[in-house]
Enzyme design. Structure first.
Site, PDB file in Angstrom:
ATOM      1  N   ASN A  23       8.695  12.129  -9.465  1.00 19.17           N
ATOM      2  CA  ASN A  23       8.294  11.345  -8.627  1.00 19.17           C
ATOM      3  C   ASN A  23       8.547  11.458  -7.490  1.00 19.17           C
ATOM      4  O   ASN A  23       8.018  10.562  -6.434  1.00 19.17           O
ATOM      5  CB  ASN A  23       9.295   9.930  -8.852  1.00 19.17           C
ATOM      6  N   ARG A  93       0.233   5.436 -14.452  1.00 21.85           N
ATOM      7  CA  ARG A  93       0.235   4.415 -13.502  1.00 21.85           C
ATOM      8  C   ARG A  93       0.248   4.718 -12.010  1.00 21.85           C
ATOM      9  O   ARG A  93      -0.139   4.171 -10.990  1.00 21.85           O
ATOM     10  CB  ARG A  93       1.272   3.412 -13.625  1.00 21.85           C
ATOM     11  N   ARG A 122       4.490  -4.851 -14.159  1.00 27.11           N
ATOM     12  CA  ARG A 122       4.443  -3.919 -13.045  1.00 27.11           C
ATOM     13  C   ARG A 122       2.836  -4.157 -12.229  1.00 27.11           C
ATOM     14  O   ARG A 122       2.158  -3.385 -12.213  1.00 27.11           O
ATOM     15  CB  ARG A 122       4.469  -2.379 -13.713  1.00 27.11           C
ATOM     16  N   PRO A 123       3.004  -5.172 -11.501  1.00 27.88           N
ATOM     17  CA  PRO A 123       1.672  -5.526 -10.642  1.00 27.88           C
ATOM     18  C   PRO A 123       1.673  -4.676  -9.667  1.00 27.88           C
ATOM     19  O   PRO A 123       2.782  -3.925  -9.182  1.00 27.88           O
ATOM     20  CB  PRO A 123       2.068  -6.992 -10.516  1.00 27.88           C
ATOM     21  N   VAL A 124       0.573  -4.636  -8.867  1.00 22.81           N
ATOM     22  CA  VAL A 124       0.447  -3.791  -7.724  1.00 22.81           C
ATOM     23  C   VAL A 124       0.122  -4.654  -6.388  1.00 22.81           C
ATOM     24  O   VAL A 124      -0.515  -4.239  -5.476  1.00 22.81           O
ATOM     25  CB  VAL A 124      -0.497  -2.549  -7.899  1.00 22.81           C
ATOM     26  N   ASP A 307      16.124   4.194 -13.756  1.00 22.55           N
ATOM     27  CA  ASP A 307      15.535   5.153 -14.828  1.00 22.55           C
ATOM     28  C   ASP A 307      16.792   5.995 -15.592  1.00 22.55           C
ATOM     29  O   ASP A 307      16.548   6.770 -16.123  1.00 22.55           O
ATOM     30  CB  ASP A 307      14.870   6.222 -14.017  1.00 22.55           C
ATOM     31  N   VAL A 329      15.430  -4.636 -12.383  1.00 22.11           N
ATOM     32  CA  VAL A 329      14.376  -3.827 -11.719  1.00 22.11           C
ATOM     33  C   VAL A 329      12.833  -4.163 -12.648  1.00 22.11           C
ATOM     34  O   VAL A 329      12.074  -4.667 -12.021  1.00 22.11           O
ATOM     35  CB  VAL A 329      14.319  -2.451 -11.419  1.00 22.11           C
TER      36      VAL A 329
END
Ligand code: EPU
Length: 421
Positions: A23, A93, A122-124, A307, A329
């Site tokens: 990440n 994504r 999980r919108p942006v 995570d 989250v």
């Protein structure tokens, strides 16, 4: 689709090296789009998601050279296509991370709108709203985000409604080449955001405040190339430590960054692990002790990471006592629970919390992975189980864990990959 076969019951013992952080590597690769010069990215993990990002950059015209040590030289001087197609975005994504740099450098970008995934919707919207406030004109139509800006983006004072990691990264990247100053309030403080800011500053950006919730970016005219080594993967580190604690083992993880894992290490100590920490290594000793159940609540950094939630659920499943784990989250990150219950765990879901009553032992079973971290938690459950576990659909795990079966084998685990055609 390959499977993992695990014969559980071995206490993990030995040393492993931690790979570079997925990440962190993904946004750093996207940021290379900001300059005509070439950017060398070192300590890259060998993962499917990295291959996907390199493929995405390649289809835009970016030249990529990977050496035998997985250092990647990326050259964006000949971009010919400003489009991130659905075929790639749907498999990863994090492709959304090309939106900010393309818009900032070329004034135009077309990126397929990422859909929901196994862990949530999980919108942006935060990415889009922030870039709009910097003067971008953005339309979402036919499943694509179509963005353009007449001239440079303009610095803006942005208040993020929620803490978003890739949202902060996208805006921070875009702001490096904007006109004037951008202030991002309620910014994500994750170490990977700090790593990206460090890389951008090495490329000539002017970013301050990274690692706090207010990031200030003063736009510059252009960025240049650099050589950057991505930070060690804190989630991979934590996953192996939890696996060792759950199996009552004794391991040392090397080439890591203990400071980025404080909330996780504190929970491992509560679970009864003896820890020794050096500058770039962590040693965990759980020999002869059953873990104690711990309770935790996920939240943005520096709180406990989402995570690592599934892996701690696996640890609690065989711990002494009852622990509760609350996920704040993502709205749907408990898919592993039902699989663990099939292995004899005693876990119930109450809203966004799971209550885990530790049992003496789990029983191996065929199980199915639904997302990356859930897969890792099922591998841990397999490692502590009596007899045999098969984890199906492990392509998820290959997105985020480099050579997982080889690393676990080197710690003594009886695990093998069964290729399935
Ligand atoms: N959100 C919105 N609107 C937005 C952006 C996010 O509502 O515009 C919501 C999300 O739906 C979620 C929350 O905000 O409920 C936080 O999401 P965030 O944007 O922070 O997640 P992300 O940037 O998409 C990164 C990691 C994830 C990690 C999360 C949280 C990368 C490439 N991915 O995702 O990593 O779980 O931050 O720390 O950095 C993984 O590696 O397995 C993984 C899923």
């Amino acid at each position: 689709m390959d499977r993992l076969h695990i014969n559980g019951g071995v206490n993990l013992e030995g040393e492993i090296r931690i790979a570079g952080a997925k990440n962190s590597a993904l946004p750093v690769l996207a940021a290379s789009l900001l300059t005509h010069d070439s950017v060398k990215v070192c300590n890259m993990p060998h993962l499917f998601d990295i291959t996907t990002m390199l493929e995405l950059l390649g289809c835009m015209g970016v030249q990529r050279v990977v050496d035998e040590k997985m250092n990647v030289q990326v050259d964006s001087s000949m971009i010919e296509n400003l489009n991130a197609p659905y075929e790639l975005v749907r498999t990863m994504r994090a492709s959304i991370l090309v939106l900010g740099p393309l818009l900032a450098r070329y004034g135009r970008a077309e990126v397929a709108l990422p859909g929901g995934c196994a862990i949530g919707s999980r919108p942006v919207n935060q990415h889009i709203a922030a870039l709009k406030s910097m003067g971008a004109v953005i339309e979402v139509e036919n499943g694509y985000i179509r963005a353009r800006s007449d001239g440079k983006l303009k610095g803006s004072h942005i208040f993020m409604d929620i803490v978003t990691v890739t949202g902060t990264e996208n805006v921070m990247i875009a702001a490096t080449l904007a006109e004037g100053q951008t202030i991002i309030e309620n910014a994500a403080r994750e170490p990977e955001v700090v790593d990206l800011a460090t890389c951008l500053n090495m490329m000539g950006a002017d970013i301050k405040g990274h690692g706090t919730d207010t990031i200030v970016v003063d736009g510059v005219d252009e960025l240049h190339g650099c050589s950057f080594s991505v930070m060690p993967d804190r989630i991979e580190t934590g996953t192996y430590l939890i696996a060792a604690a759950a199996t009552r083992g004794h391991i040392k993880v090397k080439d890591t960054r203990p400071h980025a894992l404080e909330s996780v290490l504190s929970k491992l100590e509560q679970a009864g692990a003896a820890l020794r920490v050096g500058e770039d290594w962590i040693e965990l000793d759980m020999r002869g002790r059953r873990p104690r159940a711990v309770s935790l609540r996920t939240a943005p950094y520096p709180a406990f990471p989402t995570d690592m939630q599934a892996q701690f659920t696996a640890l609690n499943a065989v711990a002494a006592g009852t622990g509760s784990i609350t996920e704040t989250v993502f709205e749907n990150r408990f898919m592993h629970v039902h699989e663990m219950n099939r292995m004899g765990a005693s876990i119930r879901v109450e809203g966004n919390t799971v209550i885990v009553e530790g049992v003496e032992r789990l029983n191996g079973a065929p199980v199915m992975a639904t997302d990356l971290r859930a897969s890792a938690s099922l591998v841990i459950a397999g490692l502590v189980s009596e007899n045999e576990t098969t984890v199906n659909r492990i392509y998820h795990i290959d997105r985020g864990y480099e050579c997982i079966e080889e690393k676990l084998q080197s710690l003594g685990a009886r695990i093998s990959r069964i290729p399935v055609r």
